[in-house]
Enzyme design. Structure first.
Site, PDB file in Angstrom:
ATOM      1  N   GLY A  21       0.821  -1.211   0.000  1.00  0.00           N
ATOM      2  CA  GLY A  21       0.000   0.000   0.000  1.00  0.00           C
ATOM      3  C   GLY A  21       0.850   1.253   0.000  1.00  0.00           C
ATOM      4  O   GLY A  21       2.081   1.190   0.087  1.00  0.00           O
ATOM      5  N   MET A  22       0.175   2.398  -0.094  1.00  0.00           N
ATOM      6  CA  MET A  22       0.918   3.668  -0.162  1.00  0.00           C
ATOM      7  C   MET A  22       1.745   3.887   1.107  1.00  0.00           C
ATOM      8  O   MET A  22       2.931   4.215   1.023  1.00  0.00           O
ATOM      9  CB  MET A  22      -0.048   4.840  -0.371  1.00  0.00           C
ATOM     10  N   SER A 114      -6.376   6.997  11.609  1.00  0.00           N
ATOM     11  CA  SER A 114      -6.755   7.975  10.598  1.00  0.00           C
ATOM     12  C   SER A 114      -7.377   9.172  11.304  1.00  0.00           C
ATOM     13  O   SER A 114      -7.986   9.024  12.373  1.00  0.00           O
ATOM     14  CB  SER A 114      -7.787   7.338   9.677  1.00  0.00           C
ATOM     15  N   SER A 115      -7.279  10.339  10.668  1.00  0.00           N
ATOM     16  CA  SER A 115      -7.878  11.528  11.287  1.00  0.00           C
ATOM     17  C   SER A 115      -9.406  11.444  11.316  1.00  0.00           C
ATOM     18  O   SER A 115     -10.055  12.203  12.032  1.00  0.00           O
ATOM     19  CB  SER A 115      -7.435  12.791  10.540  1.00  0.00           C
ATOM     20  N   CYS A 116      -9.986  10.505  10.547  1.00  0.00           N
ATOM     21  CA  CYS A 116     -11.454  10.411  10.542  1.00  0.00           C
ATOM     22  C   CYS A 116     -12.003   9.751  11.801  1.00  0.00           C
ATOM     23  O   CYS A 116     -13.211   9.658  11.970  1.00  0.00           O
ATOM     24  CB  CYS A 116     -11.964   9.708   9.287  1.00  0.00           C
ATOM     25  N   TYR A 143     -15.310   2.972   8.620  1.00  0.00           N
ATOM     26  CA  TYR A 143     -13.836   2.940   8.694  1.00  0.00           C
ATOM     27  C   TYR A 143     -13.381   3.511  10.034  1.00  0.00           C
ATOM     28  O   TYR A 143     -12.495   2.960  10.689  1.00  0.00           O
ATOM     29  CB  TYR A 143     -13.302   3.774   7.532  1.00  0.00           C
ATOM     30  N   LYS A 147     -11.140   1.792  12.964  1.00  0.00           N
ATOM     31  CA  LYS A 147      -9.847   2.357  13.382  1.00  0.00           C
ATOM     32  C   LYS A 147      -9.848   2.696  14.876  1.00  0.00           C
ATOM     33  O   LYS A 147      -8.835   2.549  15.550  1.00  0.00           O
ATOM     34  CB  LYS A 147      -9.510   3.593  12.537  1.00  0.00           C
ATOM     35  N   ASN A 172      -4.757  13.586   6.105  1.00  0.00           N
ATOM     36  CA  ASN A 172      -4.915  13.084   4.726  1.00  0.00           C
ATOM     37  C   ASN A 172      -3.543  12.975   4.052  1.00  0.00           C
ATOM     38  O   ASN A 172      -2.796  13.947   4.011  1.00  0.00           O
ATOM     39  CB  ASN A 172      -5.798  14.031   3.910  1.00  0.00           C
ATOM     40  N   LEU A 173      -3.255  11.781   3.519  1.00  0.00           N
ATOM     41  CA  LEU A 173      -1.938  11.517   2.933  1.00  0.00           C
ATOM     42  C   LEU A 173      -2.024  11.494   1.407  1.00  0.00           C
ATOM     43  O   LEU A 173      -3.074  11.205   0.835  1.00  0.00           O
ATOM     44  CB  LEU A 173      -1.417  10.169   3.422  1.00  0.00           C
ATOM     45  N   HIS A 186      -8.686   8.507  -2.933  1.00  0.00           N
ATOM     46  CA  HIS A 186      -8.743   9.744  -2.162  1.00  0.00           C
ATOM     47  C   HIS A 186      -8.610  10.916  -3.127  1.00  0.00           C
ATOM     48  O   HIS A 186      -8.180  10.754  -4.264  1.00  0.00           O
ATOM     49  CB  HIS A 186      -7.620   9.780  -1.122  1.00  0.00           C
TER      50      HIS A 186
END
Ligand code: GFB
Length: 324
Positions: A21-22, A114-116, A143, A147, A172-173, A186
């Site tokens: 993944g990224m 994640s920031s979410c 999600y 998390k 956000n990346l 995204h």
């Protein structure tokens, strides 16, 4: 400051779960400059959602450190449309990787959140203490719940067994190795692809989802990987820790920046029938800054690298509800 703790990675066996993944691939690149042994498992070799094979793999490979970067991820539309995948797959990955890591006696585990996870109307900039103080943003609550559960698992293993498991919350990346699926990506990857295609087609205008007014903070994935390695070496606490860039801009301004890098000169049209998501999501990253970490990559430089990566990939990176 609370949470300061030094850990030496020298000679350690470090398992990066989700290395394709990224984020996982950026962590692998960053670890190459540490004097450690990086372990990865191909997806065909190991299904990380299944605890028994995961435990067997960890028993056989004996990592001292685990970076849990394996997740089902995607942008606002994927989150909205694939609630089962985002909730269940992520819970399965967390239960399997975190519990098996405990069983084999992993010394330090880094869990990626994640920031979410923070409430839709959290106080800005969002401090870690905002967790569970209000309702979540509905487009990504599946999600976010998964998390939050992962973060809580790390806290629970720390409390009950004294395991040194930490949780890191990225903003956000964007960057190399992103997913360019037209609907599931995204916003950075989505706009790179759409503007590139519009440039080639000489389209006079191109659509950007939503009103363009939401604010987002963007961090280059190489900087985030650097923060992960920094925190592995310098942080131990049951408190999650935020990692952001401080580079906040509206989606309209971000779209203009992407168009600039791609070289698309047509008009940007905002499609308000598409969701905006949370109105603002700026992380308070003062704790990681106080520990001594700071990002290095300006947005324009990071976007140019991302676009070059997209061109090199030829748009092949198009996964549906990817495991990152
Ligand atoms: O990156 P993104 O999909 O996720 O969207 P979130 C950010 C914003 O970009 C929203 C706008 O306001 C979208 O309306 N946008 C404009 C677009 N054009 C596009 C487009 O073509 N594609 C996409 N995807 N967006 C995510 C969560 O929320 O935050 C993830 O869904 C993750 O699970 C991530 O947690 C950090 O920033 O809204």
């Amino acid at each position: 400051m609370a949470g300061v703790s030094t850990y030496d990675l020298t000679g350690k066996r470090v398992f990066v779960a989700g290395h394709r993944g990224m984020v996982g691939s950026a962590v692998v690149r960053r670890l190459a400059s540490e004097n450690c042994i990086v372990l990865t498992a191909d997806r065909r070799e190991l299904d990380l959602t299944r605890e028994e094979p995961t435990l067997k793999w960890l028993e056989a490979n004996r990592p001292e450190v685990v970076v849990h970067a394996a997740a089902k991820v995607g942008g606002i539309a994927a989150n909205n449309n694939l609630p089962v995948d985002f909730l269940c797959d992520n819970l399965a990955l967390e239960l399997s990787v975190i519990r098996a890591s405990h069983m084999v006696g992993v010394q330090r585990l880094l869990f990626l959140g994640s920031s979410c996870i923070y409430p839709k109307h959290a106080k800005q900039p969002i401090a870690e203490s905002e967790l569970l103080t209000g309702p979540l943003e509905p487009t990504n609550e599946w999600y976010a719940i998964a998390k939050i559960a992962g973060l809580k698992m790390c806290q629970a293993f720390r409390r009950q067994y004294g395991d040194d498991f930490i949780s890191v919350m990225p903003t956000n990346l964007y960057g190399r190795g992103d997913n360019y699926h037209p609907d599931h990506s995204h916003v950075p990857a989505a706009l790179i692809r759409r503007f590139h295609e519009a440039k080639l087609a000489k389209a006079p205008s191109v659509a950007v989802w939503g009103t363009g007014t939401p604010l987002r903070e963007f961090l280059n994935v190489e900087d985030f990987a650097d923060a992960c390695v920094f925190l592995l070496k310098n942080y131990s606490s049951d408190l999650p820790i935020n990692v952001g860039s401080g580079d906040e801009l509206s989606i309209a301004d971000f779209a203009a920046a992407v168009a600039d890098v791609v070289g698309y000169e047509g008009k940007l049209i905002f499609d308000a029938s598409k969701p905006d998501g949370t109105p603002r999501k700026l992380l308070d990253s003062s704790r990681v800054r106080e520990l001594g970490w700071a990002p290095k990559t300006p947005l324009s430089v990071g976007l140019a690298v991302a676009y070059a990566d997209f061109l090199e990939m030829g748009g092949r990176n198009m996964r549906v509800g990817v495991q990152a």
